[in-house]
Design a protein around this motif. Structure first.
Motif, PDB file in Angstrom:
ATOM      1  N   LEU A 123       0.853  -1.215   0.006  1.00 39.36           N
ATOM      2  CA  LEU A 123       0.117  -0.050   0.074  1.00 39.36           C
ATOM      3  C   LEU A 123       0.773   1.103   0.022  1.00 39.36           C
ATOM      4  O   LEU A 123       0.735   2.373  -0.820  1.00 39.36           O
ATOM      5  N   ALA A 124       1.871   1.144   0.694  1.00 38.39           N
ATOM      6  CA  ALA A 124       2.833   2.514   0.769  1.00 38.39           C
ATOM      7  C   ALA A 124       3.633   2.437  -0.700  1.00 38.39           C
ATOM      8  O   ALA A 124       3.398   3.690  -1.056  1.00 38.39           O
ATOM      9  N   GLY A 125       3.905   1.444  -1.306  1.00 41.28           N
ATOM     10  CA  GLY A 125       4.272   1.668  -2.725  1.00 41.28           C
ATOM     11  C   GLY A 125       3.513   2.066  -3.691  1.00 41.28           C
ATOM     12  O   GLY A 125       3.951   3.151  -4.565  1.00 41.28           O
ATOM     13  N   VAL A 126       2.071   1.896  -3.403  1.00 38.95           N
ATOM     14  CA  VAL A 126       1.228   2.410  -4.136  1.00 38.95           C
ATOM     15  C   VAL A 126       1.079   3.969  -4.193  1.00 38.95           C
ATOM     16  O   VAL A 126       1.085   4.815  -4.847  1.00 38.95           O
ATOM     17  N   ALA A 127       0.901   4.285  -2.655  1.00 33.86           N
ATOM     18  CA  ALA A 127       0.729   5.812  -2.444  1.00 33.86           C
ATOM     19  C   ALA A 127       1.952   6.691  -2.848  1.00 33.86           C
ATOM     20  O   ALA A 127       1.721   7.774  -3.365  1.00 33.86           O
ATOM     21  N   MET A 128       3.059   6.029  -2.772  1.00 28.62           N
ATOM     22  CA  MET A 128       4.104   6.821  -3.134  1.00 28.62           C
ATOM     23  C   MET A 128       4.604   6.750  -4.722  1.00 28.62           C
ATOM     24  O   MET A 128       5.318   7.758  -5.152  1.00 28.62           O
ATOM     25  N   SER A 129       3.994   6.046  -5.455  1.00 23.71           N
ATOM     26  CA  SER A 129       4.300   6.097  -6.864  1.00 23.71           C
ATOM     27  C   SER A 129       3.435   7.115  -7.744  1.00 23.71           C
ATOM     28  O   SER A 129       3.626   7.164  -8.972  1.00 23.71           O
ATOM     29  N   THR A 130       2.701   7.670  -6.923  1.00 26.44           N
ATOM     30  CA  THR A 130       1.867   8.640  -7.896  1.00 26.44           C
ATOM     31  C   THR A 130       2.475  10.039  -8.282  1.00 26.44           C
ATOM     32  O   THR A 130       3.574  10.264  -7.689  1.00 26.44           O
ATOM     33  N   THR A 131       1.875  10.743  -9.202  1.00 27.91           N
ATOM     34  CA  THR A 131       2.318  12.008  -9.662  1.00 27.91           C
ATOM     35  C   THR A 131       1.056  12.784  -9.777  1.00 27.91           C
ATOM     36  O   THR A 131       0.116  12.318 -10.082  1.00 27.91           O
ATOM     37  N   SER A 132       1.076  14.018  -9.173  1.00 31.93           N
ATOM     38  CA  SER A 132      -0.202  14.805  -9.068  1.00 31.93           C
ATOM     39  C   SER A 132      -0.269  15.422 -10.265  1.00 31.93           C
ATOM     40  O   SER A 132       0.172  16.481 -10.819  1.00 31.93           O
ATOM     41  N   VAL A 133      -1.473  15.107 -11.017  1.00 33.33           N
ATOM     42  CA  VAL A 133      -1.783  15.718 -12.173  1.00 33.33           C
ATOM     43  C   VAL A 133      -2.353  17.280 -11.947  1.00 33.33           C
ATOM     44  O   VAL A 133      -1.791  18.289 -12.656  1.00 33.33           O
ATOM     45  N   ALA A 134      -3.059  17.611 -10.779  1.00 31.17           N
ATOM     46  CA  ALA A 134      -3.545  18.544 -10.304  1.00 31.17           C
ATOM     47  C   ALA A 134      -2.406  19.530 -10.162  1.00 31.17           C
ATOM     48  O   ALA A 134      -2.468  20.780 -10.324  1.00 31.17           O
ATOM     49  N   VAL A 135      -1.463  19.320  -9.471  1.00 37.15           N
ATOM     50  CA  VAL A 135      -0.420  20.110  -9.013  1.00 37.15           C
ATOM     51  C   VAL A 135       0.489  20.398 -10.224  1.00 37.15           C
ATOM     52  O   VAL A 135       0.961  21.573 -10.578  1.00 37.15           O
ATOM     53  N   VAL A 136       0.811  19.363 -11.045  1.00 35.84           N
ATOM     54  CA  VAL A 136       1.761  19.530 -12.246  1.00 35.84           C
ATOM     55  C   VAL A 136       0.875  20.409 -13.386  1.00 35.84           C
ATOM     56  O   VAL A 136       1.622  21.348 -13.967  1.00 35.84           O
ATOM     57  N   TYR A 137      -0.341  20.393 -13.499  1.00 34.14           N
ATOM     58  CA  TYR A 137      -1.175  21.137 -14.464  1.00 34.14           C
ATOM     59  C   TYR A 137      -1.169  22.651 -13.897  1.00 34.14           C
ATOM     60  O   TYR A 137      -1.218  23.442 -14.796  1.00 34.14           O
ATOM     61  N   ALA A 138      -1.224  22.694 -12.385  1.00 39.36           N
ATOM     62  CA  ALA A 138      -1.532  24.244 -12.066  1.00 39.36           C
ATOM     63  C   ALA A 138       0.055  24.884 -12.364  1.00 39.36           C
ATOM     64  O   ALA A 138      -0.098  26.076 -12.510  1.00 39.36           O
ATOM     65  N   VAL A 139       1.045  24.275 -12.195  1.00 34.98           N
ATOM     66  CA  VAL A 139       2.400  24.884 -12.140  1.00 34.98           C
ATOM     67  C   VAL A 139       2.601  25.112 -13.910  1.00 34.98           C
ATOM     68  O   VAL A 139       2.976  25.917 -14.186  1.00 34.98           O
ATOM     69  N   MET A 140       2.122  24.262 -14.755  1.00 33.90           N
ATOM     70  CA  MET A 140       2.099  24.203 -15.878  1.00 33.90           C
ATOM     71  C   MET A 140       1.364  25.476 -16.668  1.00 33.90           C
ATOM     72  O   MET A 140       1.759  26.229 -17.553  1.00 33.90           O
ATOM     73  N   LEU A 141       0.222  25.614 -16.012  1.00 31.08           N
ATOM     74  CA  LEU A 141      -0.597  26.886 -16.438  1.00 31.08           C
ATOM     75  C   LEU A 141      -0.150  28.283 -15.963  1.00 31.08           C
ATOM     76  O   LEU A 141      -0.248  29.245 -16.508  1.00 31.08           O
ATOM     77  N   GLU A 142       0.540  28.154 -14.768  1.00 39.98           N
ATOM     78  CA  GLU A 142       1.052  29.396 -14.058  1.00 39.98           C
ATOM     79  C   GLU A 142       2.177  29.797 -14.889  1.00 39.98           C
ATOM     80  O   GLU A 142       2.439  30.922 -15.191  1.00 39.98           O
ATOM     81  N   PHE A 143       3.138  28.934 -15.651  1.00 38.60           N
ATOM     82  CA  PHE A 143       4.238  29.369 -16.673  1.00 38.60           C
ATOM     83  C   PHE A 143       3.945  29.322 -17.690  1.00 38.60           C
ATOM     84  O   PHE A 143       4.885  29.636 -18.635  1.00 38.60           O
ATOM     85  N   GLY A 144       2.582  29.032 -18.297  1.00 40.70           N
ATOM     86  CA  GLY A 144       2.362  28.901 -19.679  1.00 40.70           C
ATOM     87  C   GLY A 144       2.785  27.467 -20.326  1.00 40.70           C
ATOM     88  O   GLY A 144       2.758  27.355 -21.704  1.00 40.70           O
ATOM     89  N   PHE A 145       3.462  26.625 -19.723  1.00 41.97           N
ATOM     90  CA  PHE A 145       3.862  25.355 -20.251  1.00 41.97           C
ATOM     91  C   PHE A 145       2.923  24.419 -21.000  1.00 41.97           C
ATOM     92  O   PHE A 145       3.091  23.593 -21.961  1.00 41.97           O
ATOM     93  N   ASN A 146       1.501  24.637 -20.455  1.00 45.10           N
ATOM     94  CA  ASN A 146       0.453  23.983 -20.857  1.00 45.10           C
ATOM     95  C   ASN A 146       0.289  24.115 -22.241  1.00 45.10           C
ATOM     96  O   ASN A 146      -0.515  23.125 -23.048  1.00 45.10           O
ATOM     97  N   ARG A 147       0.741  25.231 -23.046  1.00 47.86           N
ATOM     98  CA  ARG A 147       0.555  25.433 -24.469  1.00 47.86           C
ATOM     99  C   ARG A 147       1.655  25.024 -25.252  1.00 47.86           C
ATOM    100  O   ARG A 147       1.824  25.144 -26.309  1.00 47.86           O
ATOM    101  N   THR A 148       2.875  24.538 -24.612  1.00 51.67           N
ATOM    102  CA  THR A 148       4.125  24.047 -25.245  1.00 51.67           C
ATOM    103  C   THR A 148       3.928  22.477 -25.395  1.00 51.67           C
ATOM    104  O   THR A 148       3.418  21.729 -24.658  1.00 51.67           O
ATOM    105  N   GLU A 149       4.672  21.879 -26.298  1.00 50.86           N
ATOM    106  CA  GLU A 149       4.981  20.533 -26.562  1.00 50.86           C
ATOM    107  C   GLU A 149       5.344  19.964 -25.299  1.00 50.86           C
ATOM    108  O   GLU A 149       4.933  18.698 -25.016  1.00 50.86           O
ATOM    109  N   TYR A 150       6.283  20.364 -24.887  1.00 51.57           N
ATOM    110  CA  TYR A 150       6.978  19.864 -23.464  1.00 51.57           C
ATOM    111  C   TYR A 150       5.734  19.718 -22.336  1.00 51.57           C
ATOM    112  O   TYR A 150       5.792  18.621 -21.788  1.00 51.57           O
ATOM    113  N   GLY A 151       5.059  20.737 -21.866  1.00 50.96           N
ATOM    114  CA  GLY A 151       4.067  20.775 -21.228  1.00 50.96           C
ATOM    115  C   GLY A 151       3.085  19.511 -21.411  1.00 50.96           C
ATOM    116  O   GLY A 151       2.653  18.935 -20.562  1.00 50.96           O
ATOM    117  N   LYS A 152       2.625  19.735 -22.536  1.00 45.29           N
ATOM    118  CA  LYS A 152       1.539  18.511 -22.890  1.00 45.29           C
ATOM    119  C   LYS A 152       2.213  16.940 -22.713  1.00 45.29           C
ATOM    120  O   LYS A 152       1.587  16.107 -22.441  1.00 45.29           O
TER     121      LYS A 152
END
Length: 407
Positions: A123-152
């Motif tokens: 269970l610990a392995g499952v919980a630690m394996s994640t990546t937060s789409v919400a946090v990454v998307y918020a950061v991408m949006l803040e810097f404008g990476f969401n419009r770039t090939e890298y961000g997508k």
């Protein structure tokens, strides 16, 4: 209703403070809201009582949950099908490495180093394996990476990681049932029909003051979310898939995306991020920091070992590779969901749950702060955002020096 309005005013006041702090200290609004939630719970809990913040109120849970759903949908809708076809190998490789290394590494560390039983270790392995789409998307949006090939590409990799987490959680702890089959069949039909139905429906009835488009999308998101929850899956997973299948239609309607962002960031996500931060118990962490610090180090370490070499295989420069690695080290939604699943099903105890949740939430803050401070890939920033960041860093010689030194 007086208490409801007062509580709503308190939460939106905290959200306003978090926004001001994010502007003053030039950090992501999502991170600021998490920290404000932690501090607010600590101060209000000590002075007045922990129940005053009302994190278990049903309407706060609803706003928090729908915030995560719509934010995840927007992240999926930002995917560009053309870019995904071009970069799917890189996204799949980074996403799989981001899931597999911390999953196996943290499970082994919990079992062999902390002495946890086998099932809590998995269970610990499952919980630690994640990546937060919400946090990454918020950061991408803040810097404008969401419009770039890298961000997508990074957002697509986040989806692969979290898909691995959901599959692992289901295979290890939740048996495949008739409900799962119904969810998969209905989901396949919905995901097949939506790309054909949605543009025709919007063309016939859209662009009216009644905001029919928003109601239609919310109906789809909440309907599939309810079905996923009934099948013992998670509501945010179909939200991301709906966003992906509509990326070629809804994702290109910039006016609709802007209206959804206003609803999401103006009202919904503050409840999601502040509530997440309120779950961190500072006194508990100070009293027993070992497991929390251990899991945080192992999670980030295994992400670096797994993701960084993969990004280098796809010819990413050092700074870009480390930035991607640190963003893939973030966790929030699926990590807390996995830990809560373990607690509610008696797989882990309260102390293990607190250590896992605190680690998940800390991983939403610490890797992101380090990434933005030291490894921001300026060559990928859109021109307008690059000028803004340059002006900001020119006012902070220390930060600029640290950034240049990292290069």
């Amino acid at each position: 209703m007086t208490s409801v309005w007062a509580l709503a005013a308190l939460w939106l006041g905290l959200a306003l403070i978090a926004s001001l702090l994010s502007i003053w200290f030039r950090v992501s609004t999502a991170l600021s809201e998490i920290v404000v939630g932690t501090i607010a719970q600590l101060i209000i809990g000590a002075v007045i009582g922990q129940a005053v913040l009302g994190t278990d109120e049903s309407w706060i849970k609803f706003l928090s949950g729908i915030g995560a759903i719509v934010l995840t949908f927007l992240a999926g809708a930002e995917l560009d099908p053309a870019v995904f076809k071009l970069k799917w190998k890189e996204a799949a490789a980074v996403g799989l490495a981001s899931f597999l290394f911390p999953f196996l590494g943290c499970a082994a560390a919990a079992y062999y180093v902390l002495g946890w039983e086998p099932m809590p270790s998995w269970l610990a392995g499952v919980a630690m394996s994640t990546t937060s789409v919400a946090v990454v998307y918020a950061v991408m949006l803040e810097f404008g990476f969401n419009r770039t090939e890298y961000g997508k590409t990074v957002l697509a990799a986040c989806f692969v990681t979290d898909l691995g987490t959901v599959v692992a959680l289901g295979l290890i702890f939740a048996p495949f049932t008739f409900k799962t089959l119904v969810f998969l069949v209905v989901g396949a039909v919905v995901f097949f029909i939506l790309p054909w139905l949605t543009p025709r429906f919007f063309k016939l009835y859209g662009n009216r003051p009644s905001e029919l488009e928003t109601k239609f999308l919310l109906l789809c998101l909440l309907g599939m979310g309810a079905l996923a929850s009934w099948a013992d899956s998670e509501a945010v997973l179909p939200a991301y898939l709906i966003g992906m299948v509509l990326a070629g239609t809804v994702g290109k309607d910039h006016a609709l995306i802007r209206r959804l962002r206003t609803l999401t960031f103006g009202l919904l996500t503050p409840f999601y991020f502040i509530r997440a931060g309120s779950f961190v118990s500072i006194p508990a962490l100070v009293a027993a920091p070992a497991a929390f610090l251990f899991f945080l180090a192992v999670k980030i370490g295994t992400k670096v070992v797994g993701v960084y070499p993969v990004t280098k295989l796809f010819s990413a420069p050092n700074k870009e590779a480390m930035y991607t690695t640190l963003l893939m080290s973030t966790g929030l939604t699926f990590g807390t969901i996995s830990a809560l699943f373990g607690l509610s099903h008696g797989i882990i105890d309260q102390a293990q749950y607190s250590s896992l949740v605190a680690t998940v939430i800390a991983s939403a803050v610490i890797p992101t702060v380090i990434a933005n401070a030291l490894y921001l890939p300026r060559h990928l920033l859109p021109t307008t955002r690059l000028q803004e960041v340059s002006m900001e860093t020119s006012e902070r010689p220390g930060a600029l020096a640290a950034s240049e030194q990292a290069e």
